[in-house]
Each structure stands twice: as structure tokens, then as C-alpha cells.
Design a protein around this motif. Structure first.
Motif, short mmCIF file in Angstrom:
data_model
loop_
_atom_site.label_atom_id
_atom_site.label_comp_id
_atom_site.label_asym_id
_atom_site.label_seq_id
_atom_site.Cartn_x
_atom_site.Cartn_y
_atom_site.Cartn_z
N GLY A 1 0.83 -1.20 0.00
CA GLY A 1 0.00 0.00 0.00
C GLY A 1 0.86 1.25 0.00
N THR B 1 2.36 1.82 -3.36
CA THR B 1 1.36 2.36 -4.28
C THR B 1 1.16 3.85 -4.04
N TYR B 2 1.10 4.23 -2.74
CA TYR B 2 0.86 5.64 -2.43
C TYR B 2 2.02 6.54 -2.86
N ARG C 1 1.29 8.13 -6.02
CA ARG C 1 0.21 9.11 -5.90
C ARG C 1 0.74 10.38 -5.24
N VAL D 1 1.15 14.39 -6.59
CA VAL D 1 0.70 15.64 -5.97
C VAL D 1 1.83 16.66 -6.00
N ALA E 1 -5.75 -0.01 1.50
CA ALA E 1 -4.43 0.60 1.38
C ALA E 1 -3.92 0.67 -0.06
N ILE E 2 -4.23 -0.33 -0.87
CA ILE E 2 -3.72 -0.31 -2.26
C ILE E 2 -4.72 0.37 -3.17
N TRP E 3 -6.00 0.04 -3.00
CA TRP E 3 -7.08 0.70 -3.75
C TRP E 3 -6.80 0.72 -5.25
N GLU F 1 -5.40 17.57 -0.93
CA GLU F 1 -4.89 17.03 -2.18
C GLU F 1 -4.19 15.69 -1.96
N PHE F 2 -3.47 15.59 -0.82
CA PHE F 2 -2.80 14.32 -0.53
C PHE F 2 -3.82 13.23 -0.19
N LEU F 3 -4.94 13.63 0.43
CA LEU F 3 -6.02 12.67 0.70
C LEU F 3 -6.66 12.23 -0.62
N ALA G 1 -5.36 12.16 -3.48
CA ALA G 1 -4.42 11.34 -4.24
C ALA G 1 -4.55 9.86 -3.87
N HIS G 2 -4.77 9.59 -2.58
CA HIS G 2 -4.90 8.18 -2.18
C HIS G 2 -6.14 7.55 -2.80
N ILE H 1 -7.39 8.17 -5.75
CA ILE H 1 -7.38 8.09 -7.22
C ILE H 1 -7.27 6.63 -7.66
N ALA H 2 -8.19 6.25 -8.53
CA ALA H 2 -8.18 4.92 -9.15
C ALA H 2 -8.94 5.09 -10.46
#
Lengths: 108, 232
Positions: free
Chosen positions: A11, A14-15, A18, A22, B47-49, B102-104, B106-107, B109-110
Motif C-alpha cells: 500500500g 502504491t501511495y 500518488r 501531488v 491501502a492499495i485501492w 490534495e494528498f487525501l 491522491a490516495h 485516485i483509481a
């Protein structure tokens, strides 16, 4: 426990992409060629992944035949684009039903 | 509260949530089949989403792949989030929202939320765009975690035919979304480039197929688009 730790690390990995996105996003203008190019790469990655899963799947989907998946996709596109006003639920639902019917027919 | 949150959640809790839930029921069932624990399965969605990354994780650990190889493969499968985030965030950004949001976002995004936000947010007021995306994606995230748990718990009673039909809905969903969004030339070229290059590279080097197919197919599409624009 180790299993959950592995999942958590995956996880975090992966983050990482992302979060980096940002940080970098402010430095790219929306109309710039760089932005257009990044969009092209993103769309191409998703298209490539989708086609790969349909053509050469892994896991349970690998037990279905290429013909079944092709028929399922064709039925979904027909229902989505032709028979309904782009209703995703009908399109995707018809793929589910088609796959089950085809599998049952092959067993019978 | 910004009206964007509720609008986003409302639009998510229809077809997108139903389709995604079906896919995650399939994933939960698969994960239970290979002997993952319920908690690790739920955590993987939270967590990976990203379904491709999660499928890679479950399949590789069930075949006894070394930890480092699994981590590398999952990390590779997630590289697409970099261009996705870079291309989505400027479209959502407004001075009123802080960096933390924005950081939230970003998690969350899928594929589904990204495609929907790229299509829908230009129609919304600037201040509502980031809340719309968070409302939309957070609703999907919560529904998907619940569906993962449901799939895990019913796995034992699910016949293999049903299981593969559940999993099949995911690529079909992406296929329909992409085809209906390919309205501009540059987008159609990118989709075609990726659809050709992704599977081809998979045959040569599976671990590079997502990244390499996107870079080569996307760059080729970009070049053709630029060349054609100059000669229009």
C-alpha cells in the motif's frame, strides 16, 4: 501478521506514486505539451492493461476461453452503445450474465 | 459543507458503486480461495485501492514469490498513478483547498474515479471540483471495502463459474468507459496505442507491460497528434 505487513508495504509503495504526483502536479501547466503527453501515457497504460486482462488474463479469468471473453465484451458493447442510452449497469451486467450462460452451455 | 461532496457521493452510489462492488466481491472471493486472511484482504482494498495491484499481490503470494519480487511488481503496477495524479490534480485544484486535501484525494485516485472526474469536473464550479472527487471516490472506497469483505465471506459457496464472471466485469467496465470517452483524436490515439502496445510488451516482458505499453503507445499517440495538428 506478516501477511498484513506485506499488504501495508505494498500500500505504501502504491501511495508513493500518488504522493509524487501531488508534488509534481503544480509544476506542469494544464495546456502545456508535457501535460498532454502525460495524459496520453496515462490513457495508454489503462487501455493496455484492460486489453491485456481481456486477451491474456491471470487467475480465475484464465479458466475462461478467449472466445467467451470476446463474446461477453461484444454483448456488453452492444447493450451499452446500441440497445441502451449508455447504461453502464446494463452493459457490464450483460457481460456477467453472458459469461455465466456461456460457461453453463459448455458444461451441458 | 461544500455541495460537491454530496453531489460526488450521490453520483458514485449508483452504477459505479454497483459495478465496482461486484468486482470486489470477485476479488474478496479469490483472496479467500488462496488462503489470505480476512484482515489482510480488507487492508489490501483500503491501502492499495487498485484492483490490478491487489490481484498481483494475491496471486504472487499464493504462488510463494519472494517478498521483494511482490513489492516490486505491485510498485510497477502502480506507476500509472503518477501521470494519473499529475493530470487530474490541476483540474481539481482551487485556492480554497489546502495541500492536505490534495494528498487525501491522491490516495483515492483509481480508474473509475479518475475517468469520472476527468469527464465531469470541467462542468462544475472550480470550488466544487475537489470536494466532488473526494465525495465520489470516498463513497466508492467504502463500498468496495464492504464488498471485499462480503466476497471473502461468501467465497466458499460461490461456484468457479460465478467467480470468473464477477472478475470479468472489471475489464468490461473499463472497456466501456474508455470507448465512450474516446471523443477527441488525441484520446482515441492514446487508447489505440496502449491497446496495441500493452499486450505486445506483455508477451516480451510481463512486468514492463503496463508502464512500457503506456510510455510507448502514449508517446506514439502524442507524436502522431502533434504531427497531424501541424498539418491540419
Amino acid at each position: 501478521m506478516t501477511e498484513s505487513l506485506l499488504v501495508a508495504i505494498c500500500g505504501a509503495a502504491t501511495y508513493l506514486w500518488r504522493g509524487l504526483g501531488v508534488v509534481l502536479s503544480g509544476r506542469v501547466r494544464t495546456e502545456s505539451p508535457v501535460f498532454t503527453w502525460v495524459g496520453c501515457v496515462a490513457w495508454a497504460m489503462i487501455a493496455g492493461l484492460t486489453m491485456r486482462i481481456l486477451l491474456m488474463p491471470a487467475g480465475v479469468l484464465a479458466e475462461t476461453s478467449l472466445l467467451d471473453r470476446a463474446i461477453g465484451s461484444a454483448v456488453a458493447m452492444l447493450l451499452y452503445f446500441v440497445l441502451s442510452r449508455r447504461n453502464l449497469f446494463l452493459g457490464v451486467g450483460s457481460a456477467f450474465v453472458t459469461m455465466i450462460v456461456l460457461s453453463l452451455l459448455q458444461r451441458a | 459543507m461544500n455541495p460537491g461532496y454530496r453531489l460526488g457521493a450521490r453520483e458514485a452510489l449508483g452504477t459505479p458503486a454497483a459495478v465496482l462492488a461486484a468486482g470486489y466481491v470477485g476479488y474478496g472471493a479469490l483472496s479467500s480461495d488462496v488462503g489470505f486472511s480476512l484482515w489482510a484482504t480488507l487492508l489490501s482494498t483500503a491501502a492499495i485501492w487498485a484492483l490490478p495491484g491487489q490481484l498481483i499481490l494475491v496471486e504472487m503470494s499464493s504462488s510463494g514469490a519472494p517478498l521483494f519480487a511482490i513489492l516490486l511488481a505491485v510498485a510497477f503496477s502502480a506507476v500509472r498513478f503518477l501521470p494519473m495524479t499529475v493530470s487530474l490534480l490541476p483540474a481539481l485544484r482551487a485556492p480554497a483547498h489546502g495541500r492536505a486535501k490534495e494528498f487525501l484525494a491522491a490516495h483515492l485516485i483509481a480508474m473509475t474515479g479518475w475517468i469520472m472526474a476527468m469527464r465531469r469536473t470541467p462542468e462544475l464550479p472550480v470550488a466544487d471540483r475537489l470536494p466532488y472527487f473526494i465525495g465520489f471516490a470516498l463513497a466508492l472506497w467504502l463500498v468496495s471495502i464492504a464488498a471485499t469483505g462480503a466476497g471473502f465471506l461468501i467465497a466458499g459457496s460461490l461456484p468457479p463459474v460465478t467467480k470468473s464472471a464477477f472478475v470479468f466485469m472489471n475489464p468490461v467496465y473499463f472497456l466501456l468507459l474508455m470507448l465512450s470517452d474516446a471523443r477527441t483524436r488525441v484520446m482515441a490515439l492514446s487508447l489505440a496505442g496502449g491497446a496495441v502496445c500493452g499486450p505486445l510488451i506483455y508477451l516480451l516482458a510481463p512486468q514492463w507491460s503496463v508502464l512500457g505499453g503506456g510510455l510507448i503507445g502514449g508517446t506514439a499517440a502524442f507524436a502522431i497528434h502533434r504531427y497531424a495538428s501541424r498539418h491540419d
